[in-house]
Design a protein around this motif. Sequence first.
Motif, mmCIF file in Angstrom:
data_model
loop_
_atom_site.group_PDB
_atom_site.id
_atom_site.type_symbol
_atom_site.label_atom_id
_atom_site.label_comp_id
_atom_site.label_asym_id
_atom_site.label_seq_id
_atom_site.Cartn_x
_atom_site.Cartn_y
_atom_site.Cartn_z
ATOM 1 N N GLN A 160 0.825 -1.200 0.000
ATOM 2 C CA GLN A 160 0.000 0.000 0.000
ATOM 3 C C GLN A 160 0.866 1.260 0.000
ATOM 4 O O GLN A 160 0.557 2.234 -0.689
ATOM 5 C CB GLN A 160 -0.953 0.000 1.191
ATOM 6 N N SER A 161 1.944 1.235 0.741
ATOM 7 C CA SER A 161 2.864 2.367 0.773
ATOM 8 C C SER A 161 3.493 2.580 -0.608
ATOM 9 O O SER A 161 3.621 3.713 -1.081
ATOM 10 C CB SER A 161 3.943 2.122 1.824
ATOM 11 N N THR A 164 0.877 4.102 -2.880
ATOM 12 C CA THR A 164 0.662 5.504 -2.516
ATOM 13 C C THR A 164 1.804 6.382 -3.023
ATOM 14 O O THR A 164 1.571 7.470 -3.567
ATOM 15 C CB THR A 164 0.528 5.645 -0.984
ATOM 16 N N GLN A 165 3.011 5.912 -2.858
ATOM 17 C CA GLN A 165 4.182 6.671 -3.321
ATOM 18 C C GLN A 165 4.123 6.859 -4.835
ATOM 19 O O GLN A 165 4.395 7.948 -5.344
ATOM 20 C CB GLN A 165 5.472 5.945 -2.924
#
Length: 193
Positions: A160-161, A164-165
């Motif tokens: 998820q990170s 998002t990035q």
Amino acid sequence: MSSIRTGTLALTAVLVVVTALLASGCGGDAGKARGYVEQGNELIAAVEKQGEELGALMDSAFSDLYKEISSGSKPDVVSFASAAADMESLADDMITRARKAKAAFERVDTLEDVPGYVKYADLKIRIIDSNIKGLEELKAFLKEAGEKLAASDFDLMAFQSFVTQYGESVKTLGEEGGKLQEQAEALWKSEKL
């Protein structure tokens, strides 16, 4: 009578010279510039239409992926890989068309006495370069996303990170491209191209 005849001959000579200059391209660069710009804009319109299709494919692939993850299921790596292959193929086609559009806009730079068209073409080239960069980043993102999903130690939080990035990077590129597009449109209107 002789002075009228001499005047008529002189006027005829001037008209012949002016006609020859116009036919040889003096004043014709504006028409060429407009043609190249129209060609580039038509190709960009096709790329934008493909961009809508690409956006729909991405929405569908990631929506399905997050539904699986939210329900506690292991991500369907094969299904994602298939969708990613379709997206990469579409991105490659978009890049090819964008490069053709860039070549059309670059032809404007070879022309003389068309500064408005040159400025417009240069802005469009910068937009295209930004879009190509974004599509290349998308392809790299899809490859890495597939690898992360296929990993035996899949980490949802890290994934998820990662997504998002990537989303923030795309947003920044989109904002930059949007500003350049606004400049190009304003120039088009102010220069009456």
